[in-house]
Every structure is written in C-alpha cells, then in structure tokens.
Scaffold this motif. Structure first.
Motif, short mmCIF file in Angstrom:
data_model
loop_
_atom_site.label_atom_id
_atom_site.label_comp_id
_atom_site.label_asym_id
_atom_site.label_seq_id
_atom_site.Cartn_x
_atom_site.Cartn_y
_atom_site.Cartn_z
N ALA A 271 0.83 -1.20 0.00
CA ALA A 271 0.00 0.00 0.00
C ALA A 271 0.86 1.26 0.00
CB ALA A 271 -0.92 0.00 1.22
N THR A 272 1.93 1.25 0.79
CA THR A 272 2.83 2.40 0.83
C THR A 272 3.46 2.65 -0.53
OG1 THR A 272 3.31 2.03 3.17
CG2 THR A 272 4.91 3.33 1.93
N SER A 273 3.98 1.61 -1.15
CA SER A 273 4.63 1.76 -2.46
C SER A 273 3.65 2.27 -3.51
CB SER A 273 5.22 0.42 -2.91
OG SER A 273 6.13 -0.07 -1.95
N LEU A 274 2.47 1.68 -3.55
CA LEU A 274 1.48 2.07 -4.55
C LEU A 274 0.97 3.49 -4.31
CD1 LEU A 274 -0.92 -0.93 -5.23
CD2 LEU A 274 0.13 0.57 -6.92
N GLY A 275 0.63 3.79 -3.07
CA GLY A 275 0.07 5.10 -2.76
C GLY A 275 1.03 6.22 -3.10
N PHE A 276 2.31 6.05 -2.75
CA PHE A 276 3.28 7.10 -3.04
C PHE A 276 3.64 7.14 -4.52
CE2 PHE A 276 3.95 7.28 1.59
CZ PHE A 276 3.84 8.66 1.74
N ALA A 277 3.60 6.02 -5.22
CA ALA A 277 3.81 6.04 -6.66
C ALA A 277 2.74 6.90 -7.34
CB ALA A 277 3.81 4.63 -7.23
N LEU A 278 1.50 6.74 -6.94
CA LEU A 278 0.42 7.55 -7.50
C LEU A 278 0.58 9.02 -7.12
CD1 LEU A 278 -2.53 5.10 -6.78
CD2 LEU A 278 -1.68 5.75 -9.05
N HIS A 279 0.94 9.29 -5.88
CA HIS A 279 1.17 10.66 -5.43
C HIS A 279 2.28 11.32 -6.25
CE1 HIS A 279 2.05 14.05 -2.78
NE2 HIS A 279 3.27 13.57 -2.59
N LEU A 280 3.38 10.62 -6.47
CA LEU A 280 4.51 11.18 -7.20
C LEU A 280 4.16 11.39 -8.67
CD1 LEU A 280 7.28 9.06 -5.49
CD2 LEU A 280 7.14 11.57 -5.42
N LEU A 281 3.42 10.47 -9.27
CA LEU A 281 2.99 10.67 -10.65
C LEU A 281 2.06 11.87 -10.78
CD1 LEU A 281 2.42 7.00 -11.87
CD2 LEU A 281 4.20 8.59 -12.65
N ALA A 282 1.20 12.07 -9.77
CA ALA A 282 0.30 13.22 -9.80
C ALA A 282 1.09 14.54 -9.72
CB ALA A 282 -0.70 13.14 -8.64
N LEU A 283 2.24 14.50 -9.04
CA LEU A 283 3.09 15.69 -8.92
C LEU A 283 3.96 15.92 -10.15
CD1 LEU A 283 4.35 15.32 -5.23
CD2 LEU A 283 2.87 17.13 -6.10
N HIS A 284 4.13 14.91 -11.00
CA HIS A 284 5.06 14.99 -12.12
C HIS A 284 4.34 14.58 -13.41
CE1 HIS A 284 7.67 14.66 -8.55
NE2 HIS A 284 8.51 15.40 -9.25
N VAL A 427 -3.55 17.20 -5.31
CA VAL A 427 -4.18 18.20 -4.44
C VAL A 427 -3.23 18.55 -3.30
CG1 VAL A 427 -6.12 18.67 -2.89
CG2 VAL A 427 -6.49 17.40 -5.05
N ASP A 428 -2.65 17.51 -2.69
CA ASP A 428 -1.66 17.70 -1.62
C ASP A 428 -0.27 17.54 -2.23
OD1 ASP A 428 -3.53 17.89 0.66
OD2 ASP A 428 -4.01 15.83 0.08
N THR A 429 0.52 18.60 -2.18
CA THR A 429 1.84 18.54 -2.80
C THR A 429 2.90 17.96 -1.88
OG1 THR A 429 2.25 20.82 -2.15
CG2 THR A 429 1.34 20.45 -4.35
N ALA A 430 2.68 18.03 -0.57
CA ALA A 430 3.61 17.46 0.40
C ALA A 430 2.84 16.55 1.35
CB ALA A 430 4.33 18.56 1.19
N VAL A 431 3.39 15.37 1.61
CA VAL A 431 2.75 14.41 2.51
C VAL A 431 3.72 14.11 3.64
CG1 VAL A 431 1.73 12.12 2.74
CG2 VAL A 431 1.45 13.39 0.60
N PRO A 432 3.44 14.60 4.86
CA PRO A 432 4.33 14.31 5.99
C PRO A 432 4.25 12.84 6.38
CG PRO A 432 2.36 15.44 6.76
CD PRO A 432 2.28 15.42 5.25
N VAL A 433 5.38 12.28 6.81
CA VAL A 433 5.43 10.87 7.16
C VAL A 433 6.15 10.70 8.49
CG1 VAL A 433 5.40 10.07 4.77
CG2 VAL A 433 7.59 10.50 5.90
N THR A 434 5.93 9.54 9.09
CA THR A 434 6.63 9.17 10.31
C THR A 434 6.92 7.68 10.25
OG1 THR A 434 6.58 9.33 12.73
CG2 THR A 434 4.55 8.64 11.66
N SER A 435 7.78 7.22 11.12
CA SER A 435 8.15 5.81 11.13
C SER A 435 7.46 5.11 12.29
CB SER A 435 9.67 5.67 11.26
OG SER A 435 10.04 4.31 11.28
N ALA A 436 6.70 4.07 11.99
CA ALA A 436 6.16 3.17 13.01
C ALA A 436 6.72 1.78 12.67
CB ALA A 436 4.64 3.21 13.01
N ILE A 437 5.90 0.73 12.72
CA ILE A 437 6.39 -0.56 12.23
C ILE A 437 6.74 -0.40 10.75
CG2 ILE A 437 5.79 -2.96 11.80
CD1 ILE A 437 4.03 -2.92 14.21
N THR A 438 5.91 0.34 10.04
CA THR A 438 6.18 0.69 8.65
C THR A 438 6.09 2.20 8.52
OG1 THR A 438 3.83 0.35 8.15
CG2 THR A 438 5.31 -1.49 7.71
N LEU A 439 6.42 2.72 7.33
CA LEU A 439 6.30 4.15 7.08
C LEU A 439 4.82 4.53 7.09
CD1 LEU A 439 8.18 6.58 6.23
CD2 LEU A 439 7.35 6.16 3.90
#
Length: 454
Positions: A271-284, A427-439
């Motif tokens: 989910a992390t890999s897919l979600g951020f791939a879509l986010h990055l494509l939306a930004l580029h 819509v959101d150009t920056a997504v803040p993240v933190t580290s738990a068991i996963t990102l």
C-alpha cells in the motif's frame, strides 16, 4: 582498532541525549546523523541510569554486512522484535534459527514466481472493485494512500482466505492500526508497564489482539473442516497443506502466526509503495504521460496480467523510485552478537544496530540530487552502476522478504489499471510521514481524478 567511544554521533541534550529527537523525528535524526557524522554513527538517548545507544549503519557496504555477508553477527534479538513477537506471534517475520529455517522451507514453495503469477487475476478483480467506487468520489478526489491501503488489504485477504475477504477485512482494518501503534510505542520505549496491567492502552491492544486471533482461528478451522475442495487454491489452504518429511507441517497456532505476518507485511508495504507512486505521478505530469503512453501501447485497453510485467519497464521504474523515496520499511533493527568491524569502526557485541533505507536511499554517494523523483535511476545500466545495497526496500540476505515478487506483481497490475482509467492531479503537494512498524503518513495524499475514457 577503534573503540566504541571513537564512533561519532550527535551530542543531544545533556541529560536526555537524543531521546526527544528520536521520538519526534527518528528518520530526520538518522539523516542528520549521517550527514554530520558519517556512515557509522552512535546515537545515545534516555536519562542517566537508563541511557541506551543505537548504532546507525548507513553506507551500502555497511548495510550489506548487516543484512547479508555478516548477517549471522546481527540477530532479531532486540526489544522491538520481542514486542512484535508478543503481539503477532513467532511467524516468518520474527522467528530465528531453526524455527525460521523450518518455516521458510515450508512456505517457500508457495511463493515461487509461477505460483505468485497465478494470483494476477485475483489482484485485478480487487483493483477493479476499488476503482469502480471512484466514479462517485466527491469532487472526483481520493486519498491515494487510504485507497491503496484498502486495495492491498483486500487483495492479500482474498489471496489468503479466498471468498472470506469481507469477514477478515473489517476486523483487520479496525485492529491492525491499534496493534501497530501499541507495538511501536512499546518497542521504542526504555520502560514499559507489564502487558497484563489493566491500563487503557493495554486493554485496547488486548481487544484488538483477541479480534485478530479469533478471525484467523475461525477461518482456519472452517477451512480445515471444509477440506481442499471448498478452500480451493487460496494461500491459507496451501499453508495448511504444506508438509515435508523433514519439517512436518504447521499446527493451528503456527498457521495463525503465518497468516498474521502475511496480513501485516503483505498489505502495509505494498500500500505504501502504490500510494506514493500515484502521489509522485500526480506531482510529475511528464512522468505520468510516459506511464500512460507505455500502458496504452502495451495493453491497448485490456486488463494486465503477470506476463505483462516485463513489457512495462517504465511503470516498474516508477514503482522502484517511489520505494526509494518512500520505503515501506524505513528503518530495520538488529542486535550485534559479536564485535564486528564496519568501515573504520567496530560495532560492539550487544549493541542495537539500525540500517535505514530512508537514509541510504538518499545517500549522495549513490544518488545525485536524492530528493528528486527520477524513475530513470532504475534503468538496467544505472542499477548495474550502483552497489547492490544502495536500494533495499525488501531487505536482503537470508531474511529478504519472501513476498517481494508478489508485491511487485500487485503493484504493477494496480498501477497499470488505475492509469488506464485515470489521469491524476495532485491536491496535496507534500505528505508528511513518520516511522512506526512501517512508514506511515501523518497527512492526506489527495489526488483529483480525470477519467481518460467514456
């Protein structure tokens, strides 16, 4: 030979060291430590009398030693893994020694490329089920991290449980976040109250733990009672039937623990890999256009399958670059069991050691302008020019993720199907993240959808 006191690191506060830095922003703390002190650092945290040290290893060569060439020197014996075992059992993620080897031998035949490729149709069905709901999304806007978490959980649940998807998904969606937060807090706290004390946090975690175990036990019992004919070829049936003369088979408790590990590792990381791939494509938009052109040329409107992965190299590079910038496992811990020389320093026996994909994936020795999104970093020529462990989103060595081909299969199919139907605008150009068991994201990753076909 250098001693442990020669290993540099941040000074932190006089009484508490780097305790608050690690608590509030562990990934940023590791990045600064590498930038200011080098590829092997010592970070101390905690009040006098309870102070602990963690040793960060950030070069590709050092990571290779910890995870692969000297992996016998670095074990999953630290406090965090003990908390993980108590919450999720002694499955493939947490087991060690003969337990791990036996489990891996029993499970490995279920994750061959041929077997995993057979799950492509089930993945595609779950992608379609999720994207069909986007037609009525308010303002044509969705949070791609939330949506991909739902998709990945449904996909891994369908492959594990077959037709029992809905029963599992509802409980996992509710219980997993509670367990994740609980394990992370306890795993990185120097002092914890006993789990059986009736604190609000302990009670919430115990209830979530009971729910997760109960749904797994129920489905396992029903499947074993029904037999193979009804269970078909879902992964649970195959796990229940896994057997060898050398290793025997999984009993009910072991089977449940494997299922929980596959649910945890099999949905959050993808989910992390897919979600951020879509986010990055939306930004580029220029990279999104390249992805659309490749998908349209190769698939011509049909649903992708496992045989299409090799024909979608740009889409694969997009995913790899997303995993570089937003690795699902941003930091991985081990405990040194013997003194081990890494670079110019010696990690002492008994030390807690961290390797961080978040840091190594941004190391300027391997990545020019490391914060820039550039899928062409993963052309065959560029990959061959880098050290093997400059990029390690699936870990490495004898404990490398057994499900990495499944993750890539699911991700490429999902990304291709989504981009067949939609163009994406951030819509959101920056997504803040933190580290738990996963990102974990601490804010939304919304995109506006533009239908590409009537």
């Amino acid at each position: 030979m250098a001693t442990t006191t020669d290993i540099p690191g941040p000074a932190g506060l006089p009484l508490l060291g780097s305790m608050f830095d690690l608590k509030n922003d562990s990934l940023g703390t590791f990045l600064r430590a590498r930038s200011e002190h080098g590829d092997v650092v010592r970070i101390t945290a905690g009040p006098p009398g309870m102070r602990a040290s963690v040793y960060g290893v950030f070069s590709a060569e050092g990571v290779q030693q910890v995870l692969a060439t000297d992996s016998a020197n670095f074990r999953k014996d630290n406090h965090f893994y003990q908390e993980l075992r108590e919450s999720f059992g002694n499955g493939l993620l947490t087991s060690q020694d003969e337990d791990y080897l036996r489990q891996r031998r029993l499970v490995q035949p279920l994750f061959t490329r041929r077997r995993v490729d057979g799950y492509a149709e089930a993945v595609a069905a779950e992608v379609r089920a999720v994207t069909d709901t986007w037609a009525t999304a308010p303002d044509a806007t969705v949070d791609v991290l939330d949506e991909m978490t739902r998709l990945a959980l449904r996909a891994v649940s369908r492959i594990l449980f077959g037709t029992d998807v809905d029963a599992a998904v509802e409980i996992v969606e509710r219980a997993f976040p509670v367990m994740n937060d609980y394990v992370f807090r306890r795993g990185f706290s120097p002092v914890n109250l006993p789990r059986d004390w009736p604190t609000p946090g302990n009670r919430r975690a115990a209830a979530a733990h009971e729910e997760l175990y109960a749904v797994c036990d129920r489905i396992i019992a029903e499947r074993r009672a029904a037999g193979t004919a009804e269970g078909g070829q879902d992964l649970l049936t195959l796990l229940a039937e896994a057997e060898s003369a050398e290793d025997g088979s999984f009993d009910a408790a072991e089977l449940r623990e494997q299922v929980l590990v596959f649910l945890l590792a099999g949905h959050e990381t993808t989910a992390t890999s897919l979600g951020f791939a879509l986010h990055l494509l939306a930004l580029h938009p220029e990279e999104q256009k390249r992805a659309h052109e490749e998908i349209d040329r190769v698939l011509a409107g049909r649903t992708p399958g496992a045989a299409d992965l090799d024909a979608l190299p740009h889409l694969t590079r997009v995913l790899k670059e997303a995993m570089r910038l937003f690795p699902a496992a941003p930091a991985v811990g081990r405990r040194a069991v013997v003194d081990t020389r890494i670079g110019d320093h010696t990690i002492p026996a008994g030390a807690d050691v961290i390797v961080s994909a978040w840091v190594t994936h941004r190391h300027p020795a391997y990545w020019e302008d490391p914060e820039r999104f550039d899928p062409d970093r993963f052309t065959p020529e560029a990959e061959a020019a880098r050290p093997r462990y400059a990029w390690f989103p699936f870990g490495g060595g004898p404990r490398a993720c057994i499900g990495q081909h499944f993750s890539m299969l699911e991700s490429v199919i999902a990304l291709a199907m989504i981009l067949q139907d939609y163009g994406l605008e951030a819509v959101d150009t920056a997504v803040p993240v933190t580290s738990a068991i996963t990102l974990r994201s601490t804010g939304p990753a919304r995109v506006r959808l533009r239908a590409r076909k009537d």
